[in-house]
Design a protein around this motif. Structure first.
Motif, short mmCIF file in Angstrom:
data_model
loop_
_atom_site.label_atom_id
_atom_site.label_comp_id
_atom_site.label_asym_id
_atom_site.label_seq_id
_atom_site.Cartn_x
_atom_site.Cartn_y
_atom_site.Cartn_z
N TYR A 97 -36.18 -15.90 -40.14
CA TYR A 97 -36.16 -15.77 -38.79
C TYR A 97 -37.30 -15.29 -37.84
N THR A 98 -37.52 -15.21 -37.06
CA THR A 98 -38.34 -13.93 -35.80
C THR A 98 -37.10 -13.50 -35.47
N ARG A 99 -37.93 -12.21 -35.65
CA ARG A 99 -37.33 -10.87 -35.46
C ARG A 99 -37.37 -9.88 -34.49
N HIS B 101 -35.66 -10.95 -48.88
CA HIS B 101 -34.48 -11.23 -48.55
C HIS B 101 -34.62 -11.93 -47.39
N ALA B 102 -34.99 -12.32 -47.04
CA ALA B 102 -35.40 -12.54 -45.54
C ALA B 102 -34.20 -12.05 -44.52
N GLU B 103 -33.65 -10.62 -44.85
CA GLU B 103 -33.05 -10.22 -43.90
C GLU B 103 -32.79 -10.08 -42.84
N ASN B 104 -32.19 -9.63 -41.86
CA ASN B 104 -32.51 -9.56 -40.63
C ASN B 104 -32.84 -8.23 -39.86
N ILE B 105 -33.71 -8.02 -39.81
CA ILE B 105 -34.68 -7.17 -40.10
C ILE B 105 -34.46 -6.05 -38.33
#
Length: 214
Positions: free
Chosen positions: A97-99, A131-135
């Protein structure tokens, strides 16, 4: 041995910044008998809005560039292939997702004081693209910090404060005023600008030319 200073303006949310650094590493390895390299990372935010939960990346890119989600998917798939060839984990590139990366940039500054700026940047790239983690999430950032052997509790204290916020904002303003509007951008010896994720051979040629002039 010639010393080369490279100031890298980049964002953790920028896949080409990760690809660009992997290519830069190959160039530096090739030149290790000719040059010593000093690397310093500088902040840039592709998504400066810290509000909201982010949106699916393909949808966001489609809106931003006025192209279909299928076209953006093909572009991302091409990047994944390039990254794999460089040994980078981009497995979840299309699932992220955009972060907002402001807090991540603060921790990169802090990690730099422990001599681990590049390691922190790489850990964040891996968390986000691999990992598409929320950075932008504190727990994810602390995990990145601990993965490179730094103190997670100290990182939490920084995230709960406004430490390094001014440093990041000054960094961003300085390079925007200098004309950097896209990343990655490499400022070599505080004088020469190399833009984009250039191939190793291009970088090698540029560094040789720059050092011969100076």
């Amino acid at each position: 041995m010639t010393t080369v200073q490279i100031d890298i303006v980049s964002d953790i949310a920028c896949p080409w910044c990760a690809i660009g650094y992997a290519r830069l590493e190959k160039a530096m390895e090739e030149l290790k008998d000719e040059m010593d390299f000093n690397i310093e990372w500088h902040a840039f935010e592709l998504n400066p809005d810290p509000s909201g939960d982010g949106e699916p990346i393909l949808q966001a890119l489609s809106q931003k560039y006025g192209r279909s989600p299928e076209e953006m998917q093909a572009t991302q798939a091409n990047m994944m292939e390039i990254a794999a060839g460089l040994g980078l984990n981009f497995d979840k590139l299309q699932e992220r997702y955009t972060r907002n990366t402001f807090d991540a940039h603060r921790l990169v500054k802090w990690a730099g004081e422990q001599g681990k700026q590049t390691e922190m940047k790489m850990a964040c790239f891996d968390a986000y693209f691999g990992h598409a983690e929320n950075i932008s999430d504190a727990d994810v950032l602390v995990k990145c910090v601990e993965a490179i052997g730094l103190d997670g509790n100290a990182a939490r204290e920084i995230l709960a404060s406004d430490r390094y916020a001014d440093t990041v904002r000054e960094d961003e303003a300085r390079y925007q005023q200098a004309g950097v509007s896209a990343v990655p951008a490499y400022i070599v010896n505080q004088k020469y600008l190399v833009s984009g994720a250039q191939e190793p051979d291009t970088l090698i040629g540029a560094f040789r030319e720059i050092t011969s002039e100076s």
